[in-house]
Design a protein around this motif. Structure first.
Motif, mmCIF file in Angstrom:
data_model
loop_
_atom_site.group_PDB
_atom_site.id
_atom_site.type_symbol
_atom_site.label_atom_id
_atom_site.label_comp_id
_atom_site.label_asym_id
_atom_site.label_seq_id
_atom_site.Cartn_x
_atom_site.Cartn_y
_atom_site.Cartn_z
ATOM 1 N N LEU A 218 0.848 -1.207 0.000
ATOM 2 C CA LEU A 218 0.000 0.000 0.000
ATOM 3 C C LEU A 218 0.872 1.241 0.000
ATOM 4 O O LEU A 218 0.622 2.208 -0.709
ATOM 5 C CB LEU A 218 -0.914 0.004 1.227
ATOM 6 N N GLN A 219 1.937 1.179 0.798
ATOM 7 C CA GLN A 219 2.837 2.330 0.877
ATOM 8 C C GLN A 219 3.515 2.576 -0.472
ATOM 9 O O GLN A 219 3.640 3.705 -0.935
ATOM 10 C CB GLN A 219 3.878 2.100 1.983
ATOM 11 N N ARG A 220 3.949 1.478 -1.114
ATOM 12 C CA ARG A 220 4.608 1.622 -2.428
ATOM 13 C C ARG A 220 3.656 2.283 -3.419
ATOM 14 O O ARG A 220 4.029 3.154 -4.185
ATOM 15 C CB ARG A 220 5.029 0.253 -2.969
ATOM 16 N N LEU A 221 2.405 1.835 -3.381
ATOM 17 C CA LEU A 221 1.421 2.397 -4.303
ATOM 18 C C LEU A 221 1.235 3.891 -4.039
ATOM 19 O O LEU A 221 1.247 4.709 -4.957
ATOM 20 C CB LEU A 221 0.084 1.667 -4.182
ATOM 21 N N ARG A 222 1.090 4.236 -2.743
ATOM 22 C CA ARG A 222 0.847 5.647 -2.403
ATOM 23 C C ARG A 222 2.034 6.506 -2.828
ATOM 24 O O ARG A 222 1.860 7.583 -3.389
ATOM 25 C CB ARG A 222 0.589 5.798 -0.903
ATOM 26 N N ASP A 223 3.251 5.997 -2.581
ATOM 27 C CA ASP A 223 4.445 6.776 -2.954
ATOM 28 C C ASP A 223 4.481 7.017 -4.459
ATOM 29 O O ASP A 223 4.740 8.126 -4.929
ATOM 30 C CB ASP A 223 5.730 6.039 -2.538
ATOM 31 N N ALA A 224 4.223 5.937 -5.198
ATOM 32 C CA ALA A 224 4.311 6.048 -6.666
ATOM 33 C C ALA A 224 3.226 6.982 -7.187
ATOM 34 O O ALA A 224 3.477 7.820 -8.065
ATOM 35 C CB ALA A 224 4.177 4.676 -7.306
ATOM 36 N N LEU A 225 2.052 6.854 -6.617
ATOM 37 C CA LEU A 225 0.937 7.686 -7.069
ATOM 38 C C LEU A 225 1.230 9.162 -6.795
ATOM 39 O O LEU A 225 0.979 10.027 -7.633
ATOM 40 C CB LEU A 225 -0.343 7.244 -6.360
ATOM 41 N N LEU A 226 1.818 9.395 -5.634
ATOM 42 C CA LEU A 226 2.147 10.773 -5.275
ATOM 43 C C LEU A 226 3.143 11.356 -6.275
ATOM 44 O O LEU A 226 2.995 12.474 -6.750
ATOM 45 C CB LEU A 226 2.719 10.809 -3.853
ATOM 46 N N LYS A 227 4.136 10.546 -6.622
ATOM 47 C CA LYS A 227 5.150 11.026 -7.577
ATOM 48 C C LYS A 227 4.503 11.373 -8.913
ATOM 49 O O LYS A 227 4.830 12.382 -9.532
ATOM 50 C CB LYS A 227 6.222 9.950 -7.797
ATOM 51 N N VAL A 228 3.598 10.511 -9.363
ATOM 52 C CA VAL A 228 2.935 10.765 -10.649
ATOM 53 C C VAL A 228 2.071 12.020 -10.546
ATOM 54 O O VAL A 228 2.092 12.881 -11.437
ATOM 55 C CB VAL A 228 2.097 9.540 -11.085
#
Ligand code: PEP
Ligand code: MG
Length: 755
Positions: A218-228
Motif C-alpha cells: 500500500l505504501q509503495r502504491l501511495r508513494d508512486a501515485l504521489l510522484k505521478v
C-alpha cells in the motif's frame, strides 16, 4: 477434502505456490479451480477459455461433470458465460436459471446449481476467458467475493498469456490470445516487411503478481501515485502548458484521473486482496479498459488512452522500467507498432533491424512517414486496435501493397509472403535495369528525376536508384538523430561528405526545417497551439542566427571550389529570402577575408509552401535562383487540412482542380520569368500523381529513392504532349463530368502506363 485457504489473500498465496510448482498445465489449472472453489465456499468453479474460433471452451472444472471438460463450448454472447465474455462485465445472480440469457448445457450437470458468479478473465482489457463459481443455494455473492474472483482471474490471464494452455484441448485449437489477425489500413510507405512486434510504448509486463505484506505494498502504491500526481502538477505549474486547447484538456484529464478516489480505492482493494502494487494497477487498468472499450463515444474512448498512459506511468514508477525501446530485448527483425510517433523517435531504433512500421494514426505526409520512407521502411497507418492486440515479440507482416497487416500469421501465410518478397525482388531487379536508361518520355521530353535524402546512409541510393541528383536534402534529419546540437565542424564535415559521395550529381541542401512536429530532443520545446503555423523552419532560423549562421558557414566551406545549391523552407515573404541573402553575403565576405575558398557558384532557392507566396510570384522569381514547390505543406495550407491529422489528411486530393491549378500558375510564372520550378513533395513519388505533374509542365521532380524506379517506368511509357493537352483542357473546364483522378487513371490504362 476442504482446504483451509479462506480469504482472498490466503487464496492468492496458495495460487502463488501453485503457479511456481512444476505441474503439468492441466493439473495446474485443475488445482487452481479447486482452490478457488474452496476459498469462496462454492460447489463449482469452472474456467472457460476463449478460443480463436470465438468459442468459450470449458478447460477445467471443480464440481461439474469431469467428462464435459474440453467438450462443452459456448459462443461469445451465448448463455451466461458468453454474455460475460461479450460484455467484459461480471454477472452475479442468485437464481441463474431466471436470467434471460441462461442456456443449459446438459453434459455438465449444472442444472442443480442456482447461485452463479462469473467474471471475465482480462488482459490489457481483452477478454481471454470467463471464470465462474456456482452454488446450489440461492446465495448472493458479496462485493468482496466478486472482487476476489476478479483478482484471481488475473492469475488465469497470466497462465493463458504464457502459452501454457495451448495444446491442452483437441488438436487444431488455437487460443484467442494467439489468434492470427489480419487488419486493413492505409499504405503510407511502400514495401513488405516481416519481423517481430516492438511496441513503441511497451505495456509494462508485471511479473510479480503477489504481495508479501499488504502494508508495504500500500505504501509503495501511495508513494508512486504521489510522484505521478506531483509530476503532472509540476507540468501545469511550469507554465509550459498553454492556458487552453487540446493539449491542456489531455493533461486536465490526466490530473483528474490521477486524483480520482475511486481509482485509488480499487487499487488499494486489490492489494488488500493479495496482489502486488503493480499487479493491482494492472488489474484496475485492465478492468477500466474493458469497460471503456465498449463505450461508443469517441471522446471518451480517446480519454481511455490518456488513462492508459497514466496507468503506464504509474507502473513504470513502481517497477523502475524505462521506456527505452532498445530494452525490449526482441531478437530478429523488428516491426514497430505504435499509436502515433514523432519522426525523431523512429530514429532511436536500430534501422538495420527495422523492417516496418505500423501506426494507429499518421497520414502520408506525417514527418515520421517521410523519415520511414527515407529509410526504405514499409508503413501502414490508420489501423485502429493494433496496439491492444499486439504483444511484444509477436510475429507480424506488413504488406503496403495491399495495406494489410498480419499479426501472428499462420505458417501458410508466412510462406506465401516469402513468395511475394521474391516476386518484389524480381520487380526491383526490373527497375534496376531502367537505372541507366535516359529518363526521357515516350515523346522525347527529358525529365529530371531526383531523390530526397537527409542522412548519409541515403547517399548510396543515388547510384542504386539512378536519380539525377538530390532535389531535397533535409538537413534537419541529421540534427534529429544527434543527441546534441551538431557542432559547426561536424556539420561541415557531413556536408562535405554528402557532396563527395554525390560526385557529379547536384545536391540541393535545405536549411534547417525544425519546429512543428520536427522536435530536437536536446532543444527546449515550446508548446504552441498550432505548431504547423508556428515558430518553425526559416522563422526560427532567422530569429536564431546562432543556428542558421553556423549552418550556412558549414555549407559554404564544405562546397569550397564547387557548386552549392541551397534552399529555404517555409518562406512566407520574399523579404525573408532577402534577409538570408544578406546573411550569406556577410558570411562569404568574412570567410574570404579569412582566406577560405568559397563555392564556385552559389544558387539560392526558395521552397514554395506558404500560399502568401502565390501573390508575390513576380518578386519571388526575381529574387530566387529557383523555386521548389513543397507540395506537402502547400497542400495542407491551401486546403486548410492538417497533413499529420489522419481524420482530414485523406479528405481532399492533391489531384484535384484547385490544387493543380495552383501548381500550374506557379509553372506559368516560372516560364514567364525564366525561373526553374521544381517540386519535392510526396506527390512526386507516386507514378500517377507524378504523371499529372509532368502533364502540368514540371520537368524536375524529387521523391524518395524507392519511387524513382516506378516513376521512371511510368515516364518511359508516357506521351507527355498528349497528356498535357488533355489535362490543360480539363483544368480549364468549369464542369466536372469526370474528376482529374478519373482522367489520369483512364489515360494511364488506355496507354498501358504502369502506375
Ligand atoms: C513539403 O512540405 O512538401 C516538403 C518537401 O517539406 P517537408 O515535407 O519536409 O515539410
Ligand atoms: Mg515542408
Amino acid at each position: 477434502m476442504r482446504l483451509d485457504i479462506k480469504g482472498p489473500s490466503a487464496l492468492l498465496r496458495r495460487l502463488r505456490s501453485v503457479m511456481a510448482e512444476p505441474l503439468e498445465p492441466q493439473t495446474r489449472l485443475d488445482t487452481i479451480v479447486r482452490d478457488i472453489a474452496a476459498s469462496v465456499d462454492a460447489e463449482v468453479c469452472s474456467a472457460y477459455i476463449l478460443r480463436a474460433d470465438g468459442l468459450l471452451e470449458l478447460y477445467a472444472t471443480q464440481g461439474l461433470k469431469p467428462e464435459s471438460v474440453h467438450v462443452s463450448v459456448l459462443r461469445v454472447g451465448q448463455g451466461l458465460v458468453g454474455t460475460i465474455a461479450a460484455s467484459a462485465r461480471p454477472l452475479n445472480l442468485s437464481e441463474a436459471q431466471k436470467h434471460p440469457a441462461f442456456a443449459y448445457l446438459p453434459e455438465t450437470g449444472e442444472e442443480i446449481y442456482n447461485a452463479f458468479l462469473g467474471v471475465p478473465i482480462l488482459r490489457a482489457g481483452r477478454v481471454l476467458g470467463v471464470l465462474v463459481v456456482q452454488n446450489k443455494t440461492n446465495r448472493v455473492y458479496t462485493e468482496a467475493e466478486v472482487e476476489a474472483l476478479e483478482t484471481t482471474a488475473m492469475v488465469l490471464a497470466e497462465l493463458i498469456a504464457t502459452g501454457e494452455l495451448e495444446g491442452l484441448s483437441s488438436k487444431d485449437v488455437t487460443l484467442d490470445l494467439s489468434r492470427p489477425l489480419q487488419l486493413n489500413g492505409i499504405p503510407l510507405s511502400d514495401g513488405i516487411g516481416l519481423g517481430y512486434v516492438i511496441l513503441h510504448q511497451p505495456r509494462v509486463v508485471v511479473t510479480n503478481l503477489f504481495n508479501e505484506t499488504v502494508d508495504d505494498e500500500l505504501q509503495r502504491l501511495r508513494d508512486a501515485l504521489l510522484k505521478v500526481q506531483v509530476s503532472i502538477d509540476v507540468l501545469f505549474k511550469s507554465g509550459s502548458v498553454a492556458s487552453e486547447g487540446e493539449h491542456r484538456d489531455v493533461l486536465e484529464a490526466y490530473r483528474m484521473f490521477a486524483h480520482d478516489r475511486g481509482w485509488n480505492r480499487r487499487m488499494e482493494e486489490a492489494i488488500r486482496a493479495g496482489l502486488s502494487a503493480e499487479a493491482a494497477v494492472e488489474k484496475v487498468q485492465s478492468d477500466n479498459r474493458a469497460r471503456m472499450m465498449r463505450i461508443p463515444d469517441p471522446y471518451l474512448r480517446e480519454r481511455l488512452n490518456d488513462f492508459d498512459d497514466l496507468a503506464n506511468r504509474l507502473l513504470r514508477e513502481l517497477m523502475g522500467t524505462s521506456l527505452d525501446p532498445k530494452d525490449a530485448g526482441i531478437e530478429g527483425d523488428h516491426i514497430i507498432v505504435a499509436r502515433s510517433m514523432g519522426a525523431a523517435e523512429l530514429l532511436d531504433y536500430n534501422s538495420d533491424r527495422l523492417r516496418g512500421l505500423v501506426l494507429e494514426e499518421a497520414a502520408p505526409t506525417s514527418h515520421v512517414v517521410i523519415v520511414a520512407r527515407a529509410l526504405g521502411i514499409p508503413v501502414i497507418g490508420q489501423l485502429s486496435d493494433i496496439v491492444d492486440n499486439a504483444e511484444n515479440g509477436n510475429a507480424i507482416i506488413v504488406d503496403s501493397d495491399e495495406g494489410i497487416v498480419s499479426l501472428r500469421p499462420p505458417l501458410d501465410v508466412e510462406a506465401a509472403y516469402a513468395g511475394k518478397i521474391k516476386f518484389r525482388a524480381g520487380r526491383q531487379a526490373q527497375y534496376a535495369k531502367l537505372r541507366d536508361k535516359p529518363s526521357i518520355s515516350k515523346d522525347g521530353v527529358p525529365v529530371s528525376l531526383n531523390m530526397n535524402a537527409g542522412l548519409l546512409m541515403d547517399l548510396p541510393q543515388l547510384e542504386q536508384s539512378g536519380a539525377e541528383g538530390i532535389g531535397l536534402y533535409r538537413t534537419e534529419l541529421q540534427f534529429m538523430v544527434s543527441s546534441s546540437l551538431p557542432r559547426p565542424g561536424e556539420q561541415e564535415e557531413l556536408y562535405r561528405k554528402v557532396l563527395d559521395d554525390a560526385g557529379d550529381h547536384p545536391v540541393t541542401f535545405r536549411t534547417l526545417d525544425i519546429g512543428g512536429d520536427k522536435v530536437l530532443p536536446y532543444l527546449k520545446t515550446i508548446h504552441e497551439e498550432n505548431p504547423a503555423l508556428g515558430w518553425r523552419a526559416i522563422r526560427l532560423s532567422l530569429d536564431r542566427p546562432a543556428l542558421l549562421r553556423p549552418q550556412v558557414r558549414a555549407l559554404l566551406k564544405a562546397a569550397a571550389g564547387r557548386r552549392l545549391r541551397m534552399m529555404l523552407p517555409l518562406v512566407s515573404e520574399v523579404s525573408e529570402l532577402e534577409q538570408v541573402k544578406g546573411l550569406i553575403k556577410r558570411e562569404v565576405e568574412m570567410q574570404t577575408r579569412f582566406g577560405h575558398e568559397m563555392p564556385t557558384c552559389l544558387e539560392l532557392g526558395c521552397m514554395l509552401e506558404v500560399p502568401s507566396l502565390l501573390y508575390q510570384l513576380d518578386e519571388l522569381m526575381a529574387a530566387a535562383d529557383f523555386v521548389s514547390v513543397g507540395s506537402n505543406d502547400l497542400f495542407q495550407f491551401i486546403m486548410a487540412s492538417d497533413r499529420g491529422n489522419p481524420r482530414v489528411a485523406g479528405r481532399f486530393s492533391p489531384m484535384s482542380k484547385p490544387f493543380l491549378r495552383v501548381l500550374k500558375s506557379i509553372l506559368d510564372k516560372g516560364i514567364q520569368t525564366g525561373t526553374p520550378v521544381h517540386l519535392c513533395g510526396e506527390i512526386a513519388g507516386r507514378p500517377l500523381s507524378a504523371m499529372a505533374l509532368l502533364g502540368l509542365g514540371f520537368r524536375s521532380i524529387s521523391m524518395s529513392s524507392a519511387a524513382i524506379g516506378p516513376v521512371k517506368a511510368m515516364l518511359l511509357e508516357l506521351d507527355i504532349g498528349e497528356l498535357e493537352n488533355a489535362l490543360h483542357s480539363a483544368l480549364a473546364a468549369t464542369s466536372d463530368d469526370t474528376t482529374i483522378m478519373e482522367l489520369l487513371t483512364d489515360f494511364a490504362d488506355r496507354h498501358g502506363i504502369p502506375y
